[in-house]
Structure formats: C-alpha cells, structure tokens
Design a protein around this motif. Sequence first.
Motif, PDB file in Angstrom:
ATOM      1  N   UNK A 398       0.807  -1.211   0.000  1.00  0.00           N
ATOM      2  CA  UNK A 398       0.000   0.000   0.000  1.00  0.00           C
ATOM      3  C   UNK A 398       0.842   1.264   0.000  1.00  0.00           C
ATOM      4  N   UNK A 399       0.310   2.315  -0.614  1.00  0.00           N
ATOM      5  CA  UNK A 399       0.914   3.653  -0.577  1.00  0.00           C
ATOM      6  C   UNK A 399       0.203   4.430   0.524  1.00  0.00           C
ATOM      7  N   UNK A 400       0.691   4.264   1.749  1.00  0.00           N
ATOM      8  CA  UNK A 400      -0.054   4.697   2.935  1.00  0.00           C
ATOM      9  C   UNK A 400      -0.178   6.212   3.058  1.00  0.00           C
ATOM     10  N   UNK A 401       0.822   6.945   2.577  1.00  0.00           N
ATOM     11  CA  UNK A 401       0.752   8.409   2.521  1.00  0.00           C
ATOM     12  C   UNK A 401       1.450   8.867   1.256  1.00  0.00           C
ATOM     13  N   UNK A 402       0.775   9.713   0.493  1.00  0.00           N
ATOM     14  CA  UNK A 402       1.413  10.343  -0.660  1.00  0.00           C
ATOM     15  C   UNK A 402       1.030  11.819  -0.675  1.00  0.00           C
ATOM     16  N   UNK A 403       1.850  12.604  -1.370  1.00  0.00           N
ATOM     17  CA  UNK A 403       1.532  14.012  -1.544  1.00  0.00           C
ATOM     18  C   UNK A 403       0.782  14.245  -2.843  1.00  0.00           C
ATOM     19  N   UNK A 404       1.303  13.684  -3.935  1.00  0.00           N
ATOM     20  CA  UNK A 404       0.690  13.834  -5.254  1.00  0.00           C
ATOM     21  C   UNK A 404       0.115  12.500  -5.713  1.00  0.00           C
ATOM     22  N   UNK A 405      -1.099  12.531  -6.239  1.00  0.00           N
ATOM     23  CA  UNK A 405      -1.718  11.290  -6.707  1.00  0.00           C
ATOM     24  C   UNK A 405      -0.947  10.733  -7.896  1.00  0.00           C
ATOM     25  N   UNK A 406      -0.991   9.423  -8.057  1.00  0.00           N
ATOM     26  CA  UNK A 406      -0.252   8.746  -9.110  1.00  0.00           C
ATOM     27  C   UNK A 406      -1.113   8.598 -10.363  1.00  0.00           C
ATOM     28  N   UNK A 407      -0.490   8.773 -11.508  1.00  0.00           N
ATOM     29  CA  UNK A 407      -1.167   8.623 -12.789  1.00  0.00           C
ATOM     30  C   UNK A 407      -1.530   7.153 -13.002  1.00  0.00           C
ATOM     31  N   UNK A 408      -2.811   6.827 -13.139  1.00  0.00           N
ATOM     32  CA  UNK A 408      -3.207   5.417 -13.295  1.00  0.00           C
ATOM     33  C   UNK A 408      -2.555   4.727 -14.490  1.00  0.00           C
ATOM     34  N   UNK A 409      -2.371   5.454 -15.586  1.00  0.00           N
ATOM     35  CA  UNK A 409      -1.746   4.844 -16.764  1.00  0.00           C
ATOM     36  C   UNK A 409      -0.306   4.453 -16.462  1.00  0.00           C
TER      37      UNK A 409
END
Length: 460
Positions: A398-409
Amino acid sequence: MYGPLAFALLLASSAVAQSTTYQAESATLNGVTVGTSVSGFTGTGYVEGFDADADTLTFTVNSTAAQLYDLNIIYNGPNGDKYTYVVLNSAGGSQVSLPATTNWTTVSGGQVLLNAGSNTIQIQSSWGWYLIDAITLAPAAERGAHNITTTPINKNANADAKALLKYLGSIYGKNILSGQQDQDSLDWVTNNVNKTPAVLGVDLMDYTQSRIDRGASSTDVDKAIAFAQKGGIVTFVWHWGAPTGLYDTTDHPWYSGFYSDATDFNIETALADTTNANYTLLMNDIDQIAVQLKKLQTAGVPVIWRPLHEAEGAWFWWGAKGAAPAKKLWGILYDRLTNQHGLNNLIWEWNSVKSDWYPGNDLVDLVSADTYAENDHGPISATYNSLLTLANDTKIIGAAEIGSVMDPAQLQAYQADWVYFVVWSGDYISGGSWNSLDLLKSVYTSDYVLTLDEIQGWKG
C-alpha cells in the motif's frame, strides 16, 4: 509524514542494450563535479558535490522502441542514509533510497519507461551528499503473478478482518483503491471532485494520555465507524506522543511530541526491562489505544492498522534508536493488542522499506511506504519494487501516505501494483500545487481507480 523528497534521473548518451552501463562522468553535470579520490569506481571517475537543491546529473539515452527498463544506480554513501530523486523525460519520478555505505554499492532505481528515440533521465540532489558512479539499464522482464497471502497473521482474526484482507487480495494488481487522510479533506474531495474516496485515513494521536492531559481530544474513531457504515474502508495511523519527556518549548511544543527532537524519551532504555517506569507508561498508552480499537471491533469495523510508521526515518522517537528497539516495540504492540486485549479486527501494516527494520512476515499483513514529491504523479516504482523485495512478494503493498496522486496509466505501465493510496490532508489535496483539480477528476474517474460507490459490498 515524510517531508517532500525530490529525486530525478536523466541518462547518458548511447543506445540501450542488455545491461548497458552509463558513466556518470560522461553525463551532463549541473552544480556537481567529477571526483577520483574515492577508490573503487568504474570508468574514469564519479560525480560528487550534490549539496544544493538545483544540483543535477542528466543522462541522455536513445532507445529503438518504447520499452520498460530496470534502472540501477551505483553509488557511495559516506555521509549517512540519503535519498535521491529520479525523473524521466522531465515528468514523473521516483524516490530512491541510498543507504549509508563506504563501498561502491548498486541499488535499484526502479524502472523507466523509455520512449522510442531520445530520452532523458535526471538524478536530482534531494537529500544530497552522496557520490554517483554510474547507472545501468536492462529491459524489464514481464512480472508474473503475485504470490501474496490473504491469510491474516493473527490466527484468531475475525470475519471482518479476514474479509478485508481477502478483498484487498482480490483487487491487487487489477485496481487501486482511492484514499484520503482526514474526514474534512475527504469531504473536500467529495464536494469538489464529485467522487468519494474508498479509504478514509484517520489518526489515534489525540487518544494518547500525554496529549489528553494537555487538552487534546478527537472524534476520529466515531468518524471511522460512520464511514465504515457507508461501505468504506478505514486505516488508522498513530502519531504516538511520547508518554513522558516532552520538551514543551516554543521550538518544540507538546503537540509535536512524537518527533525525536521534541522529547528526550529513549525507547531503547524504556524497553530494557519490564520494571522501569517508562516501560509501564508505554504499556498504559497501548492499553488506552486498545479501548478505542475495541470500539471499532464492536462496531464491526476492520482496520488497516499502521502504528510505528516511518520508523526507519528516525524522526519519530520509536525509530530514533535504530531498528532493534523499533522491531521490539512492534512485537510487544502486536502481542499486547492481539493476545491480551483480544483485538482481532486489525490488519497489521508495516510502513518502512529497509530490510533490517522489517519485523518479519509472521508479524506483518501488509507492507507500505510514505512518499512525498510535489506535483510529481509518477508510479513511485522504485519504492514499490523495494517493498516487493522486502517481503519476497508475499505481502500486499500500500501507498499509505502520498503528496501527489499517481497517474493510473503509469501505474499500469510500470507494473506498480499499489493496492491503495491515501493522499495526506489539507493543502496536499486542496491547495492546488500538489494536485490540480482537473488531475484529481481525471484520476478519480479512471476505471483503474476504485471509489466508495464502486466497492459497496466488499465484505462479500
């Protein structure tokens, strides 16, 4: 939470072949210099002088076709643990850990999806103060099926916990759950993006005695129960304020008491025996938190439980004395909550990447990391691959904390199969600099990204 960590990588000129090496001294240097005084390097030298944010090392690589490549970095780290930031074609990067070493060492830099033709890869300073000898590229093999387990480590796990882990396993590698820290920030997403995240992140911070004594209070447990009743999934972190020894000064106020520099609480001496006063205070805090977790269990709410987060960073007191005390406290926490308090609704999530900090597969259900890179929407593949190796691909990630959302592609192209993400609260989600509203709307309407309305009935 981590502070924003920057890292980028642009590759040296030549065509990509199987296991091709690119010497750092032949790349384009900005603010850095070629050194030769540290023996053992390859080529004619190495690059040093990463001491400012703008310092970069840029490689140019020509590829005959669009293809995913494994990237390795050969480095020397005489100045302690560091991070670098790798950016491909000026967009989308990866944070790469460079553990302390006085030897020339090869570390995975994740993967890069090269375009046909000319590409750039840039190593940006980030934490700086390391030496870069070279990078290597090799075509990435197609990743096979995962070998993850969906059996909880707690043999007495209840039906709710079993259902949650089974559900996470069922979507792993197929979809990613959207998530948001803090109820107010989740409501902002609902009102502005017109989609509600599937996962709510909340905190047991203000249920700890040292904070209650100073007037803190929280309703996060109630919010978690209410969100679960809507069909959502909840994850709890615990910013555990030190039970004693808070400095409580202007520079280090009491409410920052989970930070190592805000307390003289020593986890190593507290755990030296079970009869000292500080050990007793730790157990009292755990017992107090157990009361809140029991409320969730009674309400039928399974919890992705993430205590002792970011331990390897050492900026929190539970990691300040190294891996051994942190792992010891993890074992105590697991035993006390599971066996003494009968908490069987918890999915135990470890939140550090380094192998020597890992408590072991028998004490961990999920593995995860926290990463922050402003306005960088890459797949965080280097960190994902490190976690894949950490548990030998037996645990969901899991990515438990991120600042910028990740591009699904990019997530799919890089085979970075994070099972969920949680964006941190406040300006990280609503300020505009980390995530634009248009981008959020695009991510939240992706078929790959699951929202609250799309996971209804996940308990089966």
